[in-house]
Design a protein around this motif. Structure first.
Motif, short mmCIF file in Angstrom:
data_model
loop_
_atom_site.label_atom_id
_atom_site.label_comp_id
_atom_site.label_asym_id
_atom_site.label_seq_id
_atom_site.Cartn_x
_atom_site.Cartn_y
_atom_site.Cartn_z
N GLN A 68 0.82 -1.20 0.00
CA GLN A 68 0.00 0.00 0.00
C GLN A 68 0.86 1.25 0.00
O GLN A 68 0.56 2.24 -0.69
CB GLN A 68 -0.92 -0.01 1.23
N LEU A 69 1.96 1.21 0.74
CA LEU A 69 2.87 2.35 0.79
C LEU A 69 3.50 2.59 -0.59
O LEU A 69 3.61 3.74 -1.04
CB LEU A 69 3.95 2.09 1.84
N LEU A 70 3.87 1.52 -1.25
CA LEU A 70 4.44 1.65 -2.59
C LEU A 70 3.41 2.16 -3.59
O LEU A 70 3.72 2.98 -4.47
CB LEU A 70 4.99 0.29 -3.04
N GLU A 71 2.17 1.71 -3.46
CA GLU A 71 1.11 2.18 -4.34
C GLU A 71 0.87 3.67 -4.18
O GLU A 71 0.71 4.41 -5.17
CB GLU A 71 -0.17 1.39 -4.05
N LEU A 72 0.86 4.14 -2.94
CA LEU A 72 0.68 5.58 -2.69
C LEU A 72 1.87 6.37 -3.23
O LEU A 72 1.69 7.47 -3.80
CB LEU A 72 0.52 5.83 -1.20
N ALA A 73 3.08 5.85 -3.06
CA ALA A 73 4.26 6.55 -3.56
C ALA A 73 4.25 6.66 -5.07
O ALA A 73 4.60 7.71 -5.64
CB ALA A 73 5.52 5.83 -3.07
N GLU A 74 3.85 5.60 -5.76
CA GLU A 74 3.81 5.64 -7.22
C GLU A 74 2.70 6.55 -7.72
O GLU A 74 2.85 7.26 -8.71
CB GLU A 74 3.63 4.22 -7.76
N GLU A 75 1.57 6.52 -7.04
CA GLU A 75 0.44 7.34 -7.47
C GLU A 75 0.73 8.83 -7.34
O GLU A 75 0.31 9.63 -8.18
CB GLU A 75 -0.79 6.97 -6.63
N HIS A 76 1.48 9.23 -6.32
CA HIS A 76 1.74 10.65 -6.07
C HIS A 76 3.18 11.04 -6.35
O HIS A 76 3.61 12.14 -5.95
CB HIS A 76 1.38 10.99 -4.62
N ALA A 77 3.94 10.14 -7.02
CA ALA A 77 5.33 10.43 -7.39
C ALA A 77 6.17 10.81 -6.17
O ALA A 77 6.85 11.84 -6.15
CB ALA A 77 5.39 11.53 -8.45
N LEU A 78 6.11 9.95 -5.14
CA LEU A 78 6.86 10.20 -3.92
C LEU A 78 8.00 9.19 -3.78
O LEU A 78 7.95 8.09 -4.35
CB LEU A 78 5.94 10.06 -2.69
N PHE A 79 8.99 9.56 -3.00
CA PHE A 79 10.00 8.63 -2.52
C PHE A 79 9.90 8.61 -0.99
O PHE A 79 9.97 9.66 -0.35
CB PHE A 79 11.41 9.05 -2.95
N VAL A 80 9.73 7.41 -0.44
CA VAL A 80 9.52 7.26 1.00
C VAL A 80 10.63 6.40 1.58
O VAL A 80 10.90 5.30 1.09
CB VAL A 80 8.15 6.62 1.30
N HIS A 81 11.28 6.92 2.59
CA HIS A 81 12.29 6.14 3.33
C HIS A 81 11.77 5.89 4.74
O HIS A 81 11.52 6.84 5.50
CB HIS A 81 13.62 6.88 3.39
N VAL A 82 11.58 4.63 5.08
CA VAL A 82 11.08 4.25 6.41
C VAL A 82 12.26 4.28 7.38
O VAL A 82 13.16 3.43 7.32
CB VAL A 82 10.43 2.86 6.37
N GLN A 83 12.26 5.27 8.26
CA GLN A 83 13.37 5.44 9.21
C GLN A 83 13.24 4.53 10.43
O GLN A 83 14.23 4.07 10.97
CB GLN A 83 13.45 6.90 9.65
N LEU A 84 12.02 4.31 10.89
CA LEU A 84 11.76 3.44 12.03
C LEU A 84 10.83 2.33 11.55
O LEU A 84 9.63 2.54 11.40
CB LEU A 84 11.14 4.22 13.19
N GLY A 85 11.42 1.18 11.29
CA GLY A 85 10.64 0.08 10.74
C GLY A 85 10.04 -0.82 11.80
O GLY A 85 9.90 -0.44 12.97
N VAL A 86 9.69 -2.03 11.38
CA VAL A 86 9.04 -2.98 12.28
C VAL A 86 9.97 -3.33 13.43
O VAL A 86 11.16 -3.60 13.24
CB VAL A 86 8.65 -4.25 11.50
N GLY A 87 9.43 -3.28 14.64
CA GLY A 87 10.21 -3.56 15.84
C GLY A 87 10.66 -2.33 16.58
O GLY A 87 11.06 -2.43 17.75
N ALA A 88 10.63 -1.17 15.93
CA ALA A 88 11.08 0.07 16.59
C ALA A 88 9.97 0.62 17.48
O ALA A 88 8.78 0.49 17.17
CB ALA A 88 11.48 1.10 15.55
N PHE A 89 10.37 1.26 18.56
CA PHE A 89 9.41 1.93 19.44
C PHE A 89 9.25 3.37 18.97
O PHE A 89 10.24 4.07 18.74
CB PHE A 89 9.89 1.90 20.89
#
Length: 412
Positions: free
Chosen positions: A232-253
């Protein structure tokens, strides 16, 4: 919030609960007893398979038998539940509270409890359906003894007896430290293989964004990131021409002030788009293994730390956990080409590499391993084996550096 992420989280919570399987089996028992009672009320039906020569049970005997079954099954189920709680308490106290989820997910315990409770419900509803001429609601039916249902109740009781035997054998196995570490090690290797097999393809038309990100997005909740819907995140990025870098991924508080995503895109992001991007993340009170194989590594490290604590002093348990860490690291470097940096994509995060797994495993356990000569010697053996087996020159150099560090500390 992403429906897929919520569905994954709900499935994970359901999988880790003691209530789901027993509840399903209770519902199945209710349906089964209603069906068999219907068949008993219409013996001329083609579904009635009970021979007339077996229909000799009297109403008083049938009631007594079903009463004994219901009382006995409920008593045994209570004892089994108590034993389960004691086993979970013992394991969490001796091997670490992070391991409670492994016992909650144990299918053997869930099915054992479900079978006994389901059998109790079957017997209870069957007892209610039997009546004699004195208490019959329909005067046309003097006595109703559901012979086929009674036979099934006896069959289910036999299954319950076999379940108790299995459960008595199963509980000691679940708290056996070798089985616990082996279960973690096998799940770690499998998770690494899944990550390697599902590495995304390279998109040659994308160029990595330069400069500072236009936006830094935070979530509105406190807790651990349990999973996020990357599709879903990739779909939103492609639809709105965004680049998204997840800084705090799974497991982070995270907290409402923690930057979770850096976004390159237009100068202004609509509020609904911000909500959609943040809605791809599911936050909970505890970390999970979903999309987070490092949590499995952390559980093995916790077992090593507790095993080498002064109050326990069990180096062989620590050695067993190190063996499974070694097996996971071997897969991370050798299986199907090993873990590689993720190719360029509109959605990126911190790469899962051999070095990260090593740092979270042997690196985190190093301060405990070096205090015991036996575990330190075995750790050196495992590192030397890794250095010989690995093909990647960078991984070999990394392992050798840690081997030298352990040798120096051990000599001092």
């Amino acid at each position: 919030m992403s429906k897929q992420a919520l569905a994954k989280n709900l499935i994970l919570q359901t999988r880790s609960s003691y209530w789901f399987v027993p509840t399903v089996l209770v519902v199945c028992s209710v349906v089964a007893v209603l069906l068999t009672l219907w068949v008993d009320r219409y013996p001329e039906s083609v579904f009635y398979i009970w021979p007339d020569s077996w229909a000799t049970t009297q109403i008083d005997g049938a009631r007594s038998m079903i009463s004994v079954i219901a009382q006995s099954i409920l008593g045994v189920a209570g004892v089994m539940f108590s034993v389960t709680i004691v086993a979970v308490s013992f394991a969490s106290g001796n091997f670490g509270p992070r391991l409670i989820g492994n016992f909650m997910k144990d299918r053997g315990t869930q099915w054992s409890l479900g079978i006994l409770i389901g059998n109790f419900v079957f017997a209870l509803m069957l007892l209610r359906a039997m009546h004699s001429g004195d208490d019959a609601q329909d005067p046309a039916i003097a006595v109703f003894v559901p012979h086929m249902s009674l036979g099934l109740a006896l069959l289910f009781t036999g299954v319950s007896i076999m379940t108790v035997i299995y459960y008595v054998h199963h509980i000691p196995e679940t708290i056996n430290v070798s089985n616990i570490s082996a279960g973690l090690g096998k799940r770690l290797r499998y998770a690494i293989e899944v990550v390697i097999d599902n590495q995304p393809p390279v998109d040659g038309n994308l160029a990595r964004p330069t400069g500072e990100a236009n936006h830094s997005l935070c979530l509105t909740r406190n807790g651990y990131v349990q999973n996020y819907d990357r599709a879903q995140l990739l779909e939103l990025a492609e639809e709105h021409a965004l680049f998204v870098h997840v800084q705090l991924g799974v497991g982070a508080f995270v907290s409402p002030s923690s930057p979770v995503m850096a976004v390159w895109g237009p100068d202004a992001l609509p509020d609904d788009l911000r909500e959609d991007l943040c809605g791809c993340f599911v936050v909970g009170s505890t970390p999970t293994e979903e999309q987070n194989l490092l949590f499995i590594v952390q559980q093995l490290v916790e077992m090593i730390a507790r095993a080498l604590s002064p109050g326990v002093n069990d180096p062989f348990t620590a050695i067993n956990c190190m063996n499974w860490l070694y097996a996971g690291l071997s897969a991370a470097s050798l299986y199907n080409g090993g873990l590689k940096p993720a190719p360029m994509s509109r959605v990126s995060g911190e790469d899962l590499t051999f070095e990260r797994i090593f740092e979270h495993g042997f690196g985190a356990a190093y301060s405990y391993i070096k205090t015991d000569n036996l575990t330190a010697a075995h750790c050196r053996v495992l590192l030397q084996r890794l250095a010989v087996e690995l093909d990647d020159a960078d991984d070999v150099a990394f392992v050798k550096a840690w081997d030298a560090k352990l040798d120096i500390q051990a000599d001092t």
